[in-house]
Design an enzyme around this catalytic site. Structure first.
Site, PDB file in Angstrom:
ATOM      1  CE  LYS A  79      -3.857   2.079   2.629  1.00 31.27           C
ATOM      2  NZ  LYS A  79      -4.628   2.029   3.893  1.00 31.27           N
ATOM      3  CB  SER A 154      -8.080   3.820   3.103  1.00 29.42           C
ATOM      4  OG  SER A 154      -7.171   3.180   3.984  1.00 29.42           O
ATOM      5  CB  SER A 178      -8.138   0.941   6.040  1.00 25.56           C
ATOM      6  OG  SER A 178      -8.830   2.161   6.018  1.00 25.56           O
TER       7      SER A 178
END
Lengths: 484, 481
Positions: A79, A154, A178
C-alpha cells in the site's frame, strides 16, 4: 501454468523444489498485471525492473543451494502509505505526488529481508481516509468482482491487487477497518493485528493511536505466514510491543472443540443488510459444527464507536498532516506571495476534500474550549468500549460478526454522503478503538458479491483468532474467484 | 501612586546530551547546516519519536536539585502551530503533567534573602533555525528564507518560575543561580551566547499592597544576564509611566533591543495561538519508580548552596565572598584549585579572585575558564608577595601582565626587574634623599599633619619605581623624622 493464481505456501514448495523459478513467477504476475490492470487500476506505481532484479537474486540463492524462507521470491504489493526508499510513495495524495522517501518502513524492510519481490505500490484513499478508494488523489480502483463497484478502502488497491491475482499477497493499513472492509468486499483474507504488534515506523500516519499494518492474502495460512515475518519489536516505534515471536502457522488447527465464540448482538442489528445476516448465521453453524460453542453477547457501548472514532481519528490526523506544508518535501505551490500564502495554497491544492474535511473536524475538536466536550469525551467512550470487550472476553475466546454491513457498493453511490460512507466501517471501527486483532475471511456471496466474516481476538490473541478463521475456512471451502 | 513589579521567568535550557530528544542525531553545535539530521528530526512522513532517557533523567535531576516534586507519571503532548523552523508543525512538549513541579530557589541579595518558587520543569524539543535573506532580516519582507534543522529536536528543558520576583536584580540573581545549579549538575553548559540558555520574562506592575496582578508583558530576546536586568528595568519604567498617565497596559509580547535599549511590541494577545495540546499518541506515558528517583537524588553532586556553606565553614570565608564564588561553578572550581595549591589563607585567594581577576574578566568579557590566568599563576604571584619578593602594588601590575600574556609571575618579575628593594641600606639612602628634597613636607609633618607622612612615603616609592618595600620605608622614614 497460471502461477499468479497460487498461494504463498503453494508457490514456496514449487520454488524450493525448483519446479519454478522466482523469475518465472514474477513474469507470470506481471503478465497478469498487463492483462487486467487497465481495468482494475490497483497500482499507483509498478516496479517491474526492481522486481525482476530481485527475483534473479532469489534464483541465484536457490541455485547456490541456500535455503530460502517462505516469503522469498513471492510477488508482493505494498500500500502506498508505507515508505519505500528510492521508490515514490504518495499516500494517494497529490501533495506527495513527487515524493521519494529516503528510508524504508520497518514492516516492508522486514519482508524485503525475507526476500519478497515487490511488484509496486497500491492505490488508496488519500492518507487512508475513506472506505472506497474513491478519495485517491489519482484515480478510482475497481472491484474485480464487478468493475462498476468499489473495492472498499482505504486499502482498496491492496485488496483488489490480491483478488485480481496481480500480486500473491499485499500489505495494507487499518485505522478503522481499512484492511478488513476491502478484504470482505473483494473476497479475500485481510487481517489487522493487535495495536503495537507490527511497527508503525515508516507508515505515513493517519491516526497514530489506531493505525496498524497487516496483510491481505488468499487464505488464512498465507496470512499466518506473512504475520510471522511482519511482527517484532522495533526500537524506532515507542508503541511497539515486546513479545516472544510465536509461529502463527502452528495455531492453524481445524478443530474448535470447546472454543467459546460470542456474537455481539449490536453487530447483527439494524443497519446490517438482512442477506448478509443470513450468510453470517450460516457461518455460525459451520463454526458450531466444528465444535465451537456459539452464543449471543453484548457490547453495549459500541453504538458510540463511530462518534468517538470520528473525533479521535481526525484530531490525530489534523496534527499528523500538519507537516505537509511545502517547506521540506512534496508539493509546493510555485508562485507563493509569502509564507502564509504558501501554506494555504499548497495545502488547498495538495489535499482532497475528504482530507480537508477531517483536518477541519479534528482541528475543531482539539480547539480551546471544545477539547473536553469532544476529544476528552471521545477518549472516555473509547475506554468504555475497551471495557465492554474485556468483559466479553471473560466469557469468550473470540467474537465474530459480519465485517461490513453491505456488500460492495457502486462507484459514486456514497461520494456525496460522507455519513453513509462512514457507516460502512461500523463493524470494524470498535476493534481499532480497543486495539484488538481482527481478521476478515470470505464466508459467501450475496447477489454474486463477496461477504466477509470478522473474527475478533483478545489483545495479542492472534493465535486463537487465526485458529477460528482457519477452521472456518477449511470447512467452508471457499473457492470462488472474480471473473476478469 | 507607588508600584511594585511582579516578575516571572521562563528559562529554556538545551540539555547536554550526546543525541537529540527523539532520535539519535548528534546535538553538536556549529556543524554545517542540516548535516545533523535524519527522517525523525526532519519530520519526514512516517517517522516516529523515541524519547531520550538521558534527557528525562537530566530534567529529574534538575527537579531534585531545586526541591521539586517529581511526577511518577508524566507524558508528552503535542503543541500545534505552523512555523517553518518546526519540521512537524507541532512541537513535542509537555502540558498538564510535567516531569517536575513545585520547587524553589533561595536567593541571597546584598541586603536581604528571598525565595523564588518554581512552578514546573518540563521537557520538549528545540526548533530549527531560520535565516531570512533580503528585507530587514525578518520573515516578513524577506526574498527567501533558509532553514537549518541541526538544532531541531535538541532536548530543551523549560523551567518556569512563580511570579515571586520583585526586582530586575532578583531576576538576574535567580537566573544566575539556576545556571550555577545546572552547570554543577552537568546537565547543560548554559551558554547564553550560543543560545543553550534562553530567558523570557513576564512582568506586570501593581500598586504596592494590592494582591491581584496587573496586565503583563512578555519580554523576549534577553540574550544575557545584563539584558535581562536592563530589559526589565526599562519595562518597569515604561509601564510605570503608562500607569501614571492613566493608560492601560496591553497584554503582549515585547522584543528587547540591546542596541536601542528599548522594548517594542512583537505581537499582541489577539494573535495568541490556540496550540490545541493533546497527548502525543506516538509516545507512551512515562512512569517512574520512586526507588530510581531516590537513586538519582543520592547521586546529586555538590550544589551551589552546599558549596557556599562549605566555603564558610571550612575556609572561614564571609558569606559575601562565598556567595560570589559559587555564582558560577567555574569560579568555585578556580577558587578551590587555588586554595589547594596555595595552602595558605583562603581569604587571600578569594580577595584576588573576586577583586582583580573578576575585574579583568568583566572588562575584557572573558569567561574564567578561558582566562590566561590560571590558579597556578595566582598562587605563584601571592607567594612572591608573601616572601617579600614583590610588593602588593607591583603584584597588581604583574596581574595585568599575566592576564594579557599568560606568562608566569616569576618570569615577569625577572624580565622586568620588578623585585622588591628590601635592603635596609638602600632604602635608608633613599629615605635620606626624600627628607633632603622635601623640607616643606618634613616641616608639615613636624607640625602634626599626618598627610605629609603619606606624601613622603609616596615620594620614596616613586624613587624606587614602586619596588621599595613599603613596610621598611615606613619604618625608616618614621625613625629618621
Amino acid at each position: 501454468m497460471e502461477l499468479f493464481k497460487l498461494t504463498i505456501h503453494e508457490l514456496h514448495e514449487k520454488l524450493v523444489s525448483k519446479e519454478i523459478s522466482a523469475k518465472e513467477l514474477a513474469q507470470s504476475v506481471f503478465s497478469r498485471i498487463d492483462d487486467v490492470e487497465e481495468r482494475v487500476k490497483s497500482y499507483i506505481t509498478v516496479t517491474r525492473d526492481e522486481a525482476l532484479a530481485k527475483a534473479a537474486e532469489i534464483d541465484k540463492k536457490i541455485a547456490g543451494g541456500e535455503s530460502i524462507g517462505p516469503l522469498a521470491g513471492i510477488p508482493t504489493a505494498i500500500k502506498d502509505v508505507m515508505n519505500t526508499e528510492g521508490i515514490r510513495t504518495t499516500c494517494g495524495s497529490k501533495i506527495l505526488g513527487n515524493y521519494v522517501p529516503v528510508y524504508t518502513s520497518t514492516a516492508v524492510k522486514n519482508l524485503l529481508e525475507e526476500g519478497i519481490v515487490m511488484t509496486g505500490k497500491t492505490n488508496m484513499d488519500e492518507f487512508a481516509m475513506g472506505s472506497s478508494t474513491e478519495n485517491s488523489g489519482f484515480f478510482v480502483t475497481r472491484n474485480p468482482w464487478d468493475l462498476e463497484r468499489v473495492p472498499g478502502g482505504s486499502s482498496g488497491g491492496s485488496a483488489s491487487v490480491v483478488a485480481a491475482d496481480e500480486a500473491i499477497f499485499s500489505l495494507g493499513s487499518d485505522t478503522g477497518g481499512s484492511i478488513r472492509q476491502p478484504a470482505a468486499l473483494c473476497g479475500i483474507v485481510g487481517m489487522k493485528p493487535t495495536y503495537g504488534l507490527v511497527s508503525r515506523f515508516g507508515l505515513i500516519a493517519f491516526a497514530s493511536s489506531l493505525d496498524q499494518i497487516g496483510p491481505f492474502t488468499k487464505d488464512v495460512t498465507d496470512c499466518a505466514i506473512v504475520l510471522n515475518y511482519l511482527i517484532g519489536h522495533d526500537s524506532n516505534d515507542s508503541t511497539s510491543v515486546k513479545i516472544d515471536k510465536p509461529d502463527y502457522t502452528k495455531a492453524l488447527v481445524n478443530d474448535l472443540n470447546g472454543i467459546k465464540i460470542g456474537v455481539p448482538k449490536e453487530l447483527m442489528a439494524e443497519g446490517i443488510d438482512s442477506k448478509i445476516k443470513a450468510v453470517i448465521e450460516n457461518s455460525l453453524k459451520i463454526l458450531e459444527a466444528n465444535g465451537a460453542v456459539v452464543a449471543e453477547t453484548s457490547l453495549p457501548n459500541i453504538e458510540h464507536s463511530l462518534s468517538a472514532y470520528y473525533i479521535i481519528a481526525p484530531a490525530e490526523a489534523s496534527s499528523n498532516l500538519a507537516r505537509f506544508d511545502g517547506v521540506r518535501y512534496g508539493y509546493r505551490v510555485p508562485d507563493a506571495e509569502d509564507l502564509i500564502d504558501m501554506y494555504m495554497r499548497t495545502r488547498a491544492e495538495g489535499f482532497g476534500d475528504e482530507v480537508k474535511r477531517r483536518i477541519m473536524l479534528g482541528t475543531y475538536a482539539l480547539s480551546a474550549g471544545y477539547y473536553d466536550a469532544y476529544y476528552g469525551q471521545a477518549q472516555k467512550v473509547r475506554t468504555l468500549i475497551m471495557d465492554d470487550f474485556n468483559r466479553a472476553f471473560v466469557d469468550y475466546d473470540v467474537l465474530v460478526s459480519p465485517t461490513t454491513p453491505t456488500t460492495a457498493f457502486k462507484i459514486g453511490e456514497k461520494v456525496g454522503d460522507p455519513l453513509s460512507m462512514y457507516l460502512s466501517d461500523i463493524c470494524t471501527i470498535p476493534v481499532n478503538l480497543a486495539g484488538l486483532p481482527g481478521i476478515s475471511v470470505p464466508c459467501g456471496t450475496v447477489d454474486g458479491l463477496p461477504v466477509g466474516l470478522q473474527v475478533i481476538g483478545k489483545t495479542l490473541g492472534e493465535e486463537m483468532m487465526l485458529r477460528v478463521a482457519y477452521s472456518f475456512e477449511q470447512s467452508f471451502g471457499w473457492s470462488e474467484k472474480p471473473k476478469l | 501612586m507607588e508600584y511594585e513589579s511582579v516578575i516571572g521567568l521562563e528559562i529554556h535550557v538545551e540539555l547536554d546530551t550526546e543525541s537529540k530528544m527523539f532520535c539519535s542525531c548528534s546535538t553538536r553545535f556549529g556543524e554545517a547546516p542540516n548535516t545533523q539530521t535524519c527522517p525523525v528530526c526532519l519530520g519526514m512522513p512516517g517517522s516516529l519519536p523515541v524519547p531520550n532517557k538521558k534527557a528525562v533523567e537530566y530534567v529529574i535531576r534538575t527537579g531534585l536539585a531545586i526541591f521539586c516534586d517529581i511526577s511518577l507519571f508524566s507524558q508528552f503532548h503535542r503543541k500545534n502551530y505552523f512555523y517553518p523552523d518546526m519540521p512537524k508543525n507541532y512541537q513535542i512538549s509537555q502540558y498538564d503533567i510535567p516531569l517536575c513541579i513545585d520547587g524553589h530557589v533561595d536567593l541571597e541579595m546584598e541586603e536581604y534573602a528571598t525565595t523564588i518558587g518554581v512552578t514546573r520543569i518540563h521537557l520538549e524539543e528545540d526548533t530549527g533555525k531560520l535565516l531570512h535573506i533580503g528585507g530587514a532580516g525578518r520573515i516578513a519582507g524577506a526574498d527567501y528564507s533558509q532553514v537549518d534543522f541541526n538544532r531541531a529536536g535538541v532536548p530543551l528543558m523549560e523551567i518556569v518560575s512563580e511570579p515571586d520576583i520583585r526586582t530586575p536584580e532578583e531576576a538576574k540573581a535567580y537566573a544566575q543561580k539556576i545556571r550555577a545549579i545546572l552547570v554543577s549538575l552537568g546537565v547543560s553548559d548554559c551558554n547564553m551566547d550560543q543560545g543553550s540558555m534562553r530567558v523570557d520574562a513576564n512582568i506586570s506592575l501593581r500598586p504596592v499592597g494590592r494582591e491581584e496582578f496587573g496586565v503583563k508583558a512578555e519580554l523576549k530576546n534577553l540574550n544575557s544576564f545584563r539584558s535581562l536586568q536592563r530589559g526589565l528595568a526599562y519595562e518597569i519604567e515604561r509601564q510605570t509611566k503608562a500607569l501614571q498617565n492613566g493608560e492601560a497596559i496591553v497584554q503582549e509580547t515585547r522584543h528587547w533591543d540591546e542596541t536601542k535599549n528599548t522594548t517594542s511590541t512583537l505581537r499582541t494577545k489577539e494573535y495568541a495561538h490556540d496550540y490545541r495540546y493533546f497527548p502525543d499518541p506516538d509516545l507512551v506515558p512515562m512512569e517512574f519508580d520512586q526507588e530510581w528517583i531516590e537513586g538519582l537524588r543520592a547521586e546529586l553532586p555538590e550544589l551551589p548552596d552546599e558549596r557556599k556553606e562549605r566555603y564558610m565553614s571550612d575556609f572561614g570565608l564571609p558569606a559575601h565572598d562565598a556567595n560570589l564564588l559559587v555564582e558560577t561553578k567555574a569560579t568555585g572550581d578556580f577558587f578551590e584549585a587555588a586554595v589547594a595549591l596555595y595552602g595558605g589563607d583562603a581569604k587571600t585567594m578569594s580577595n584576588w579572585i573576586l577583586g582583580d581577576l573578576t575585574y579583568y574578566l568583566n572588562a575584557e568579557n572573558v569567561e574564567i575558564d578561558d582566562s590566561e590566568v590560571k590558579p597556578a599563576h595566582l598562587v605563584e604571584m601571592v607567594k612572591l608577595i608573601d616572601d617579600g619578593t614583590i610588593s602588593g602594588k607591583i603584584a597588581k601590575e604583574i596581574f595585568s601582565e599575566m592576564f594579557k600574556t599568560g606568562k608566569m609571575p616569576k618570569a615577569i618579575v625577572e624580565e622586568k626587574g620588578m623585585t622588591q628593594i628590601s635592603g635596609e641600606d638602600e632604602i635608608a639612602k633613599i629615605v635620606d634623599d626624600v627628607i633632603a628634597q622635601n623640607p616643606d613636607a618634613v616641616k608639615e609633618f613636624h607640625d602634626g599633619r599626618e598627610r605629609a607622612f603619606g606624601f613622603l612615603v609616596g615620594q620614596a616609592m616613586r624613587l624606587t619605581k614602586g619596588r621599595g618595600n613599603p613596610q621598611l620605608i615606613n619604618k625608616l622614614l618614621k625613625g629618621k623624622l
